[in-house]
Design a protein around this motif. Structure first.
Motif: not given
Lengths: 113, 114
Positions: A100, B31, B33, B45, B48, B58, B103
């Motif tokens: 994250v 992953y 998002y 966010l 996700y 998120g 990402q």
């Protein structure tokens, strides 16, 4: 969110001048820091990243050094070009979930002729 | 390089409307998002996922649902859209198998709620 602070919302410079965009962070874990760049009407793209303390990371003329002692990861370039005009985001990845990212609010860099 | 696509690219709806934003990635990243981008707030966010059927909350999930139907597809649902959800929405993907991975972002969907 509040984990990453970018103090400048807008930076305007003349072509050829140096730039430094500030980024500080807060975490109790070992951090990974990123800079993403977003040109007008485009998606954000990774510019550079680092997790190594006191080591300079470079890409496309930009560079940054992670300083864990001051919790900083400032982005620098020695001579900005017109094409560097974009939105720059600093982002933090921290444990336990390193997948994250926490983004700063962004700095809009405008380079003038 | 990862390919992430989003549809629609632009959407206008009314308050209380039902909206689904779609995202597909074609590089088998685990992953995915959903972010929203607003001036002064950067990228925040929403939800996700680390695989089909999985959903994680998120930082700004209120008013949003999401579903990951396959490895490739991740949907964001606004069941009762409000003007505060007017924003630019980005989908992204990454491969956690590479450690802390880059990402890759899609082109974005601009949503306007009247």
């Amino acid at each position: 969110g509040d984990s990453v602070t970018q103090t400048e919302g807008l930076v305007t410079l003349t072509k050829g001048l140096p730039v430094m965009l500030n980024c500080t962070y807060q975490t109790t874990y070992s951090p990974f820091l990123f800079w993403y760049v977003q040109h007008l009407n485009e998606a954000p793209k990774l510019l550079l990243k680092s997790s190594t303390d006191n080591k300079r990371t470079e890409h496309q003329g930009f560079y940054a050094t992670l300083h864990k002692s001051s919790s900083s990861f400032h982005l620098q370039k020695s001579s900005v070009q017109l094409s560097d005009s974009a939105l720059y985001f600093c982002a933090l990845s921290e444990g336990p979930n390193y997948n994250v990212l926490y983004f700063g609010s962004g700095t809009k860099l405008t380079v003038e002729p | 390089e990862a390919a992430v696509t989003q549809s629609p690219r632009n959407k206008v709806t009314v308050t209380g409307g039902n909206v689904t934003l779609s995202c597909r990635q074609t590089n088998s990243h685990n992953y995915m998002y959903w972010y929203r981008q607003d001036t002064g707030h950067g990228l925040r966010l929403i939800h996700y996922s680390y695989g089909a059927g999985n959903l994680q909350i998120g930082d700004v999930p209120d008013g949003y649902k999401a579903t990951r139907t396959t490895q490739e597809d991740f949907f964001l649902l606004l069941e009762l859209a409000s003007p505060s959800q007017t924003s630019l929405y980005f989908c992204a993907s990454s491969d956690a198998g590479l450690g802390v991975a880059e990402q890759f972002f899609g082109p974005g969907t601009r949503l306007t709620v009247l």
